[in-house]
Design a protein around this motif. Structure first.
Motif, short mmCIF file in Angstrom:
data_model
loop_
_atom_site.label_atom_id
_atom_site.label_comp_id
_atom_site.label_asym_id
_atom_site.label_seq_id
_atom_site.Cartn_x
_atom_site.Cartn_y
_atom_site.Cartn_z
N LEU A 1 39.00 30.67 -38.43
CA LEU A 1 37.83 30.13 -37.72
C LEU A 1 36.82 31.24 -37.45
O LEU A 1 35.61 31.08 -37.64
CB LEU A 1 38.25 29.48 -36.40
CG LEU A 1 39.14 28.23 -36.50
CD1 LEU A 1 39.71 27.89 -35.11
CD2 LEU A 1 38.36 27.04 -37.04
N ARG A 2 37.32 32.38 -37.02
CA ARG A 2 36.44 33.50 -36.69
C ARG A 2 35.70 33.99 -37.93
O ARG A 2 34.49 34.20 -37.90
CB ARG A 2 37.27 34.64 -36.08
CG ARG A 2 36.44 35.65 -35.29
CD ARG A 2 37.25 36.89 -34.99
NE ARG A 2 37.79 37.49 -36.20
CZ ARG A 2 37.08 38.21 -37.08
NH1 ARG A 2 35.80 38.43 -36.89
NH2 ARG A 2 37.67 38.69 -38.17
N GLU B 1 42.05 33.28 -36.84
CA GLU B 1 41.39 34.29 -37.68
C GLU B 1 40.46 33.61 -38.70
O GLU B 1 39.34 34.08 -38.95
CB GLU B 1 42.44 35.13 -38.38
CG GLU B 1 41.91 36.25 -39.24
CD GLU B 1 41.00 37.21 -38.48
OE1 GLU B 1 41.22 37.40 -37.27
OE2 GLU B 1 40.05 37.73 -39.09
N PHE C 1 32.74 30.44 -36.71
CA PHE C 1 32.83 29.56 -35.55
C PHE C 1 32.49 30.33 -34.28
O PHE C 1 32.79 31.51 -34.17
CB PHE C 1 34.25 28.97 -35.45
CG PHE C 1 34.48 27.81 -36.39
CD1 PHE C 1 34.43 27.97 -37.76
CD2 PHE C 1 34.73 26.53 -35.89
CE1 PHE C 1 34.63 26.90 -38.63
CE2 PHE C 1 34.93 25.46 -36.74
CZ PHE C 1 34.88 25.64 -38.11
#
Lengths: 113, 113, 113
Positions: free
Chosen positions: C33-34, C31, C38
């Motif tokens: 990273l999103r 989550e 990314f």
């Protein structure tokens, strides 16, 4: 490590749900690698992930239509990898290809125990 | 990235069905790594793949005797990896070993949350 | 390979059982990273492994409380990876982070087949 050779590690990240000529893309890619004389390939399936859409797909959600991430791993000569790249890119509509230099050692014994 | 160290990423590709001394080879290798003081190892199981035989093995075929590909991942000091390579090659009758240089950072906290 | 770019392969090895703010750590990392833009992440779950404790955890043992190894794979720009490292290390109480330079090619087609 004296008897290792230099090779290219090709890794292909794609969606389980992507298709190529009426079959799963990852199966079509494995078949293509095999037909082109690659020594081996390993297909791993993720339990969660996201791609460019940003939507997280997960095995946890019990959404059985969720398309989980697939990672195909191949270690081969640089020439063979470069020769197949154009075709891979033609087959893929999304995803990611990574290339790395690695040292490899194939094990092949005459009389496996 | 200042506090990362250089290490060797050792990756071992083999068949689930390979055996060593009456047990699965991948289990024997994990045990060997542990006994030799390696900090960790991760065993991944593929859903499809092929090796030198060229025959595609797949979890899709419902052939429960199919031997699926296994990938063991280990990040360690170059010395420790080089020291164990001869023994790994003795244990393996087929498959592939790859080596790469990576930067690593071990996380060890006194009071894990 | 002309149109590949240089990127950083970030790999995070952790335990399935590690938690962050009342949820599995690997989910919290995906989550994170999103939310940080990314382009993608792939979470793989191992069938066996061991970490610093030295105890081998395995899907074979039918110990359903066993915490299996998780590997998160991310290929991104070096800047984005370095920017998120301090936060990842804050979230993790154990495990391993590896960094590698790779060449990558993102596939994005206007009209996926």
């Amino acid at each position: 490590v004296t008897d290792f050779e230099t090779a290219t590690l090709l890794r292909i990240f794609l969606d389980e749900g992507e298709r190529w000529e009426h079959r799963p893309l990852f199966e079509a890619i494995v078949e293509e690698l095999r037909r082109n004389g690659f020594a081996g390939a390993t297909v791993l399936k993720g339990i969660e992930g996201f791609g460019a859409s940003g939507a997280v797909r997960s095995a946890r959600t019990f959404d059985y239509s969720a398309s989980l991430p697939i990672l195909i791993e191949v270690a081969e000569s640089e020439e063979r990898v470069h020769a197949i790249l154009p075709h891979l890119r033609e087959m893929m509509s999304g995803g990611l290809i990574t290339l790395e230099r690695v040292r490899i050692r194939l094990i092949r014994k005459a009389n496996p125990s």
